[in-house]
Design an enzyme around this catalytic site. Sequence first.
Site, PDB file in Angstrom:
ATOM      1  N   ASP A 195      36.592  43.432  41.725  1.00  0.00           N
ATOM      2  CA  ASP A 195      35.257  43.227  42.145  1.00  0.00           C
ATOM      3  C   ASP A 195      34.752  41.635  42.732  1.00  0.00           C
ATOM      4  O   ASP A 195      34.063  41.029  42.324  1.00  0.00           O
ATOM      5  CB  ASP A 195      34.092  43.200  40.810  1.00  0.00           C
ATOM      6  CG  ASP A 195      34.579  44.842  40.312  1.00  0.00           C
ATOM      7  OD1 ASP A 195      34.544  45.691  40.812  1.00  0.00           O
ATOM      8  OD2 ASP A 195      34.528  44.743  38.875  1.00  0.00           O
ATOM      9  N   GLY A 214      34.521  41.068  45.673  1.00  0.00           N
ATOM     10  CA  GLY A 214      33.614  40.995  47.103  1.00  0.00           C
ATOM     11  C   GLY A 214      34.615  41.280  48.159  1.00  0.00           C
ATOM     12  O   GLY A 214      34.587  40.763  49.163  1.00  0.00           O
ATOM     13  N   LYS A 215      35.511  42.194  47.644  1.00  0.00           N
ATOM     14  CA  LYS A 215      36.506  42.472  48.892  1.00  0.00           C
ATOM     15  C   LYS A 215      35.663  43.131  50.081  1.00  0.00           C
ATOM     16  O   LYS A 215      36.250  43.030  51.120  1.00  0.00           O
ATOM     17  CB  LYS A 215      37.640  43.459  48.366  1.00  0.00           C
ATOM     18  CG  LYS A 215      38.514  42.768  47.538  1.00  0.00           C
ATOM     19  CD  LYS A 215      39.805  43.420  47.096  1.00  0.00           C
ATOM     20  CE  LYS A 215      39.250  44.394  45.935  1.00  0.00           C
ATOM     21  NZ  LYS A 215      39.282  43.750  44.658  1.00  0.00           N
ATOM     22  N   ASN A 236      38.764  55.201  41.935  1.00  0.00           N
ATOM     23  CA  ASN A 236      38.280  53.952  40.690  1.00  0.00           C
ATOM     24  C   ASN A 236      37.813  52.687  41.535  1.00  0.00           C
ATOM     25  O   ASN A 236      36.825  52.020  41.025  1.00  0.00           O
ATOM     26  CB  ASN A 236      39.417  53.695  39.854  1.00  0.00           C
ATOM     27  CG  ASN A 236      40.807  53.130  40.206  1.00  0.00           C
ATOM     28  OD1 ASN A 236      40.823  53.371  41.583  1.00  0.00           O
ATOM     29  ND2 ASN A 236      41.605  52.688  39.727  1.00  0.00           N
ATOM     30  N   ALA A 237      38.016  52.545  42.860  1.00  0.00           N
ATOM     31  CA  ALA A 237      37.581  51.308  43.372  1.00  0.00           C
ATOM     32  C   ALA A 237      36.384  51.659  43.979  1.00  0.00           C
ATOM     33  O   ALA A 237      35.906  52.713  44.270  1.00  0.00           O
ATOM     34  CB  ALA A 237      38.621  51.222  44.690  1.00  0.00           C
ATOM     35  N   GLY A 238      35.628  50.566  44.312  1.00  0.00           N
ATOM     36  CA  GLY A 238      34.163  50.419  44.916  1.00  0.00           C
ATOM     37  C   GLY A 238      34.058  49.389  45.867  1.00  0.00           C
ATOM     38  O   GLY A 238      33.952  48.254  45.576  1.00  0.00           O
ATOM     39  N   HIS A 239      33.983  49.651  47.172  1.00  0.00           N
ATOM     40  CA  HIS A 239      33.868  48.709  48.026  1.00  0.00           C
ATOM     41  C   HIS A 239      32.628  48.679  48.859  1.00  0.00           C
ATOM     42  O   HIS A 239      32.385  49.846  49.630  1.00  0.00           O
ATOM     43  CB  HIS A 239      35.111  48.463  49.136  1.00  0.00           C
ATOM     44  CG  HIS A 239      36.355  48.012  48.486  1.00  0.00           C
ATOM     45  ND1 HIS A 239      37.444  48.042  49.263  1.00  0.00           N
ATOM     46  CD2 HIS A 239      36.658  47.822  47.408  1.00  0.00           C
ATOM     47  CE1 HIS A 239      38.282  47.735  48.312  1.00  0.00           C
ATOM     48  NE2 HIS A 239      37.916  47.360  47.118  1.00  0.00           N
ATOM     49  N   GLN A 278      41.220  46.754  43.073  1.00  0.00           N
ATOM     50  CA  GLN A 278      41.134  46.207  41.841  1.00  0.00           C
ATOM     51  C   GLN A 278      41.670  44.624  42.206  1.00  0.00           C
ATOM     52  O   GLN A 278      41.330  44.215  43.294  1.00  0.00           O
ATOM     53  CB  GLN A 278      42.037  46.862  41.069  1.00  0.00           C
ATOM     54  CG  GLN A 278      41.458  48.144  40.425  1.00  0.00           C
ATOM     55  CD  GLN A 278      41.911  49.386  41.247  1.00  0.00           C
ATOM     56  OE1 GLN A 278      42.886  49.571  42.185  1.00  0.00           O
ATOM     57  NE2 GLN A 278      41.018  50.347  41.600  1.00  0.00           N
TER      58      GLN A 278
HETATM   59  P1  IMP Z   1      41.338  52.935  35.759  1.00  0.00           P
HETATM   60  O1  IMP Z   1      41.841  52.328  36.877  1.00  0.00           O
HETATM   61  O2  IMP Z   1      40.218  53.876  35.548  1.00  0.00           O
HETATM   62  O3  IMP Z   1      42.583  53.501  34.778  1.00  0.00           O
HETATM   63  O4  IMP Z   1      40.845  51.819  34.625  1.00  0.00           O
HETATM   64  C1  IMP Z   1      41.684  50.547  34.012  1.00  0.00           C
HETATM   65  C2  IMP Z   1      41.042  49.337  33.978  1.00  0.00           C
HETATM   66  O5  IMP Z   1      40.796  48.908  35.202  1.00  0.00           O
HETATM   67  C3  IMP Z   1      39.510  49.341  33.404  1.00  0.00           C
HETATM   68  O6  IMP Z   1      39.274  48.334  32.679  1.00  0.00           O
HETATM   69  C4  IMP Z   1      38.855  49.611  34.574  1.00  0.00           C
HETATM   70  O7  IMP Z   1      37.295  49.087  34.454  1.00  0.00           O
HETATM   71  C5  IMP Z   1      39.754  48.592  35.523  1.00  0.00           C
HETATM   72  N1  IMP Z   1      39.319  49.023  37.137  1.00  0.00           N
HETATM   73  C6  IMP Z   1      39.608  49.898  37.557  1.00  0.00           C
HETATM   74  N2  IMP Z   1      39.100  49.977  38.839  1.00  0.00           N
HETATM   75  C7  IMP Z   1      38.485  48.895  39.221  1.00  0.00           C
HETATM   76  C8  IMP Z   1      37.814  48.096  40.257  1.00  0.00           C
HETATM   77  O8  IMP Z   1      37.819  48.796  41.159  1.00  0.00           O
HETATM   78  N3  IMP Z   1      37.028  46.904  39.865  1.00  0.00           N
HETATM   79  C9  IMP Z   1      37.087  46.554  38.534  1.00  0.00           C
HETATM   80  N4  IMP Z   1      37.809  47.122  37.576  1.00  0.00           N
HETATM   81  C10 IMP Z   1      38.370  48.231  37.734  1.00  0.00           C
END
Ligand code: IMP
Length: 431
Positions: A13, A15-16, A38-41, A224
């Site tokens: 997070d 700001g990529k 799991n990412a969000g850009h 991440q």
């Molecule tokens: P997972 O990747 O869903 O297994 O989560 C493992 C840890 O990484 C947790 O603390 C999530 O909040 C964190 N996490 C996973 N993806 C992101 C991301 O894109 N930004 C910030 N934290 C992340």
Amino acid sequence: MANVAVIGSQWGDEGKGKIVDWLSSRADVVVRFQGGHNAGHTLVIGGVVYKLHLLPSGIVRQGKLSVIGSGVVIDPWALLREIEDVRAKNVDITPENLVIAENAALILPVHQRLDQALEAARGKGQIGTTGRGIGPAYEDKVARRGIRVCDLHDKDLLKEKVDNMMLHHNALLTGLGAEIVDPAQIYESLVQVAETITQYAAPVWRVLDEACHAGKRILFEGAQGVMLDVDHGTYPFVTSSNTVASQAAAGAGVGPRSVGYVLGITKAYTTRVGAGPFPTELQNDVGEHLGVKGKEFGTTTGRKRRCGWFDAALVRQSVKVAGIDGIALTKLDVLDGLEQINICTGYKINGQVVDYLPSGQDMQAQAEPVYETLDGWNESTYGARSWGDLPAAAVKYVRRIEELIQAPVTLLSTSPERDDTILMKDPFVND
Ligand code: IMP
């Protein structure tokens, strides 16, 4: 080699999205190499907001090739939904501009169920995962029972693999007291998406080799951050992939020399979502202020992010383990108006001062930040486009960060708008 890898230097997070978008306008190929949805850009282009999770940021620009490498775990349904969402904003997505690695592992609905059941079973030791099934999918990949994109071509083999995988998982789900999953259901739903997904499948390593030989510029887009890296992060409160720049090579299928310049995206303060150590966390008005002003809510889960002072010891560690050549500093304006600003230079652990975060979970939990205090500034830095636009105290803050982390600020981002950027060095141009 005029390629660039962009990674997060903190806990994600940073700001990529904006920086990757800015760089992708100058690249020919944009490659995701680890993580999943799991990412969000977030990208803002011409007033249109795009929230990308799995698709490389190059997808929203015409004439760019977007590549999802084998280091990524792909949820086919999430990918197809995202493709539809982006198409609805008038973006063309075809096998001409999107290629996914035929050897990438898939995330299946059972992985999400396991992710959630395992989190519930952890009780107080919860990691705070995104619940997207990322960890269990990587576990299956490493355990050599994963289903890969190329398996979708062969229905008999696919059925055998799903049955084999589910034998393992249903035993686990039963043990966890969770509902089991019917293998036939998984197989059927995979068959339904097989053709749509495999039209994008290709040997990505060859595509990238050809691009390199044709002198194309490649941008490797990390997700991440280094402190969430499964080896180098705050284990076990990490994600399940390597987030360091060297993973760009393994997770794409290129040699290490192809990775090029490593740009670490770094927020001017620190945030973290989910559980785990965070020495500079502020559970007070200043922390609240940073969260509100910085709009610190997750793009993927909407969760409130924990906020704190800039941790130079942590970012210095990231610079070293990830081979960061320079950083892009983001969200400096969030600090505007603060009377004094702290920077963490090291930690006090068991009465001793150390300049790095040791690996031990107990040591990390005990680490108390050692601060250096700088004067804040009252003027706004929002939207600044040159050093001359910045107040002296803000310049001093940035310069001190550079000294402490032992890496230069290559780029300073002063608002979510693309043009509000101060560029010190073009990462695509070799000096
Ligand atoms: P997972 O990747 O869903 O297994 O989560 C493992 C840890 O990484 C947790 O603390 C999530 O909040 C964190 N996490 C996973 N993806 C992101 C991301 O894109 N930004 C910030 N934290 C992340």
